[in-house]
Design a protein around this motif. Sequence first.
Motif, mmCIF file in Angstrom:
data_model
loop_
_atom_site.group_PDB
_atom_site.id
_atom_site.type_symbol
_atom_site.label_atom_id
_atom_site.label_comp_id
_atom_site.label_asym_id
_atom_site.label_seq_id
_atom_site.Cartn_x
_atom_site.Cartn_y
_atom_site.Cartn_z
ATOM 1 N N ASP A 88 0.854 -1.186 0.000
ATOM 2 C CA ASP A 88 0.000 0.000 0.000
ATOM 3 C C ASP A 88 0.892 1.239 0.000
ATOM 4 N N GLY A 89 1.125 1.779 -1.189
ATOM 5 C CA GLY A 89 1.979 2.951 -1.344
ATOM 6 C C GLY A 89 3.300 2.604 -1.999
ATOM 7 N N GLU A 90 3.847 3.563 -2.711
ATOM 8 C CA GLU A 90 5.096 3.358 -3.437
ATOM 9 C C GLU A 90 6.238 2.947 -2.510
ATOM 10 N N ALA A 91 6.315 3.550 -1.331
ATOM 11 C CA ALA A 91 7.380 3.218 -0.382
ATOM 12 C C ALA A 91 7.306 1.760 0.062
ATOM 13 N N ALA A 92 6.112 1.171 -0.016
ATOM 14 C CA ALA A 92 5.922 -0.225 0.361
ATOM 15 C C ALA A 92 6.159 -1.177 -0.807
ATOM 16 N N GLY A 93 6.418 -0.621 -1.992
ATOM 17 C CA GLY A 93 6.671 -1.450 -3.167
ATOM 18 C C GLY A 93 5.473 -1.599 -4.090
ATOM 19 N N GLN A 94 4.432 -0.804 -3.903
ATOM 20 C CA GLN A 94 3.265 -0.876 -4.773
ATOM 21 C C GLN A 94 3.643 -0.349 -6.156
ATOM 22 N N GLU A 95 3.517 -1.199 -7.175
ATOM 23 C CA GLU A 95 3.898 -0.825 -8.533
ATOM 24 C C GLU A 95 2.739 -0.283 -9.349
ATOM 25 N N VAL A 96 1.545 -0.784 -9.131
ATOM 26 C CA VAL A 96 0.354 -0.297 -9.826
ATOM 27 C C VAL A 96 -0.469 0.471 -8.802
ATOM 28 N N PRO A 97 -0.724 1.751 -9.030
ATOM 29 C CA PRO A 97 -1.410 2.574 -8.028
ATOM 30 C C PRO A 97 -2.926 2.349 -7.988
ATOM 31 N N HIS A 98 -3.303 1.087 -7.879
ATOM 32 C CA HIS A 98 -4.694 0.660 -7.724
ATOM 33 C C HIS A 98 -4.624 -0.422 -6.654
ATOM 34 N N ALA A 99 -5.345 -0.257 -5.563
ATOM 35 C CA ALA A 99 -5.289 -1.229 -4.476
ATOM 36 C C ALA A 99 -5.489 -2.642 -5.017
ATOM 37 N N HIS A 100 -4.669 -3.578 -4.572
ATOM 38 C CA HIS A 100 -4.799 -4.958 -5.013
ATOM 39 C C HIS A 100 -4.088 -5.911 -4.059
ATOM 40 N N PHE A 101 -4.570 -7.143 -4.043
ATOM 41 C CA PHE A 101 -3.955 -8.217 -3.277
ATOM 42 C C PHE A 101 -3.426 -9.269 -4.230
ATOM 43 N N HIS A 102 -2.267 -9.810 -3.897
ATOM 44 C CA HIS A 102 -1.723 -10.975 -4.586
ATOM 45 C C HIS A 102 -2.134 -12.196 -3.779
ATOM 46 N N VAL A 103 -2.703 -13.195 -4.436
ATOM 47 C CA VAL A 103 -3.051 -14.458 -3.804
ATOM 48 C C VAL A 103 -2.174 -15.501 -4.498
ATOM 49 N N ILE A 104 -1.145 -15.959 -3.772
ATOM 50 C CA ILE A 104 -0.095 -16.770 -4.386
ATOM 51 C C ILE A 104 -0.128 -18.186 -3.825
ATOM 52 N N PRO A 105 -0.381 -19.176 -4.709
ATOM 53 C CA PRO A 105 -0.340 -20.568 -4.255
ATOM 54 C C PRO A 105 1.099 -20.958 -3.917
#
Length: 139
Positions: A88-105
């Motif tokens: 959440d935020g560029e400083a946190a590593g957010q690359e696309v400025p649209h809130a999103h979750f990664h769900v990774i198996p």
Amino acid sequence: MTSCIFCRIISGGLGAARIGENDLALAFLDIRPVNRGHVLVVPRRHVSSFGDLGAEESVAVFQLIREVTSALKAELPGCEGITLSAADGEAAGQEVPHAHFHVIPRSSGDDFGWRRFGTPESSETLEATASLLRHSMIS
């Protein structure tokens, strides 16, 4: 927001391998997956930060995450767990400025890992920070 890649996917202007949706959220496969089945779950409304989501939108996003998690565990051989990630935020590593979750198996030995960083805090410091944050919590 037409320049946002996720907004273009949501509107149908850009293709994506969609796997699920509800009135307020959409789930589709990441084009650069960490592992097979890596899914992105996004709110339909453009917001950069999760803090800008309404309560109903938050529930819809997490309902879709729950459904995606169940499907991944049921359908992908070797899926032993799920990593849920958000920046959440560029400083946190957010690359696309649209809130999103990664769900990774995840599976044992998949070479994708999280490391725990930081140093232990005293209970007094933890309580002081908790007290500060409690005053600003969204109800």
